[in-house]
Design a protein around this motif. Structure first.
Motif, PDB file in Angstrom:
ATOM      1  N   THR A   7       0.838  -1.195   0.000  1.00 51.44           N
ATOM      2  CA  THR A   7       0.000   0.000   0.000  1.00 51.44           C
ATOM      3  C   THR A   7       0.876   1.249   0.000  1.00 51.44           C
ATOM      4  O   THR A   7       1.892   1.294   0.699  1.00 51.44           O
ATOM      5  CB  THR A   7      -0.899   0.026   1.249  1.00 51.44           C
ATOM      6  OG1 THR A   7      -1.683  -1.153   1.267  1.00 51.44           O
ATOM      7  CG2 THR A   7      -1.824   1.221   1.246  1.00 51.44           C
ATOM      8  N   ALA A   8       0.462   2.251  -0.766  1.00 57.42           N
ATOM      9  CA  ALA A   8       1.129   3.555  -0.733  1.00 57.42           C
ATOM     10  C   ALA A   8       0.080   4.627  -0.978  1.00 57.42           C
ATOM     11  O   ALA A   8      -0.822   4.452  -1.787  1.00 57.42           O
ATOM     12  CB  ALA A   8       2.225   3.651  -1.780  1.00 57.42           C
ATOM     13  N   LYS A   9       0.207   5.730  -0.258  1.00 54.77           N
ATOM     14  CA  LYS A   9      -0.684   6.876  -0.442  1.00 54.77           C
ATOM     15  C   LYS A   9       0.176   8.108  -0.666  1.00 54.77           C
ATOM     16  O   LYS A   9       1.086   8.390   0.113  1.00 54.77           O
ATOM     17  CB  LYS A   9      -1.568   7.073   0.783  1.00 54.77           C
ATOM     18  CG  LYS A   9      -2.514   8.249   0.663  1.00 54.77           C
ATOM     19  CD  LYS A   9      -3.389   8.380   1.876  1.00 54.77           C
ATOM     20  CE  LYS A   9      -4.307   9.583   1.760  1.00 54.77           C
ATOM     21  NZ  LYS A   9      -5.156   9.725   2.931  1.00 54.77           N
ATOM     22  N   PHE A  10      -0.125   8.829  -1.748  1.00 53.84           N
ATOM     23  CA  PHE A  10       0.584  10.053  -2.082  1.00 53.84           C
ATOM     24  C   PHE A  10      -0.386  11.219  -2.091  1.00 53.84           C
ATOM     25  O   PHE A  10      -1.509  11.087  -2.572  1.00 53.84           O
ATOM     26  CB  PHE A  10       1.206   9.956  -3.485  1.00 53.84           C
ATOM     27  CG  PHE A  10       2.455   9.140  -3.566  1.00 53.84           C
ATOM     28  CD1 PHE A  10       3.697   9.751  -3.544  1.00 53.84           C
ATOM     29  CD2 PHE A  10       2.401   7.766  -3.686  1.00 53.84           C
ATOM     30  CE1 PHE A  10       4.860   9.010  -3.627  1.00 53.84           C
ATOM     31  CE2 PHE A  10       3.555   7.005  -3.780  1.00 53.84           C
ATOM     32  CZ  PHE A  10       4.781   7.634  -3.754  1.00 53.84           C
ATOM     33  N   ASN A  11       0.043  12.377  -1.578  1.00 52.88           N
ATOM     34  CA  ASN A  11      -0.640  13.638  -1.842  1.00 52.88           C
ATOM     35  C   ASN A  11      -0.161  14.097  -3.209  1.00 52.88           C
ATOM     36  O   ASN A  11       0.981  13.836  -3.602  1.00 52.88           O
ATOM     37  CB  ASN A  11      -0.294  14.687  -0.797  1.00 52.88           C
ATOM     38  CG  ASN A  11      -1.014  14.456   0.512  1.00 52.88           C
ATOM     39  OD1 ASN A  11      -2.052  13.821   0.566  1.00 52.88           O
ATOM     40  ND2 ASN A  11      -0.448  14.967   1.579  1.00 52.88           N
ATOM     41  N   LEU A  12      -1.012  14.815  -3.926  1.00 50.49           N
ATOM     42  CA  LEU A  12      -0.650  15.228  -5.278  1.00 50.49           C
ATOM     43  C   LEU A  12      -0.197  16.675  -5.379  1.00 50.49           C
ATOM     44  O   LEU A  12       0.453  17.050  -6.357  1.00 50.49           O
ATOM     45  CB  LEU A  12      -1.844  15.006  -6.220  1.00 50.49           C
ATOM     46  CG  LEU A  12      -2.293  13.555  -6.352  1.00 50.49           C
ATOM     47  CD1 LEU A  12      -3.489  13.460  -7.289  1.00 50.49           C
ATOM     48  CD2 LEU A  12      -1.160  12.673  -6.834  1.00 50.49           C
TER      49      LEU A  12
END
Length: 51
Positions: A7-12
């Motif tokens: 899992t990975a979460k990035f802000n854009l």
């Protein structure tokens, strides 16, 4: 992003990693590059879907 138990979460805006589980540093670098290369498309798709 989720793949094979990873899992990975990035802000854009700005592009920055928020959290990652089980992705290697190289994989995260590749994901970041893909986001950078496709940011206009991502934003346009988001706007089209939610507006």
């Amino acid at each position: 992003m989720e793949k094979s138990g990873k899992t990975a979460k990035f802000n854009l805006h700005p592009i920055e990693l928020v959290v990652s589980k089980k992705f290697s540093a190289n994989e995260l670098r590749e994901i970041r590059i893909l986001i950078q290369l496709n940011l206009e498309l991502i934003n346009a798709s988001w706007d089209e879907y939610f507006n």
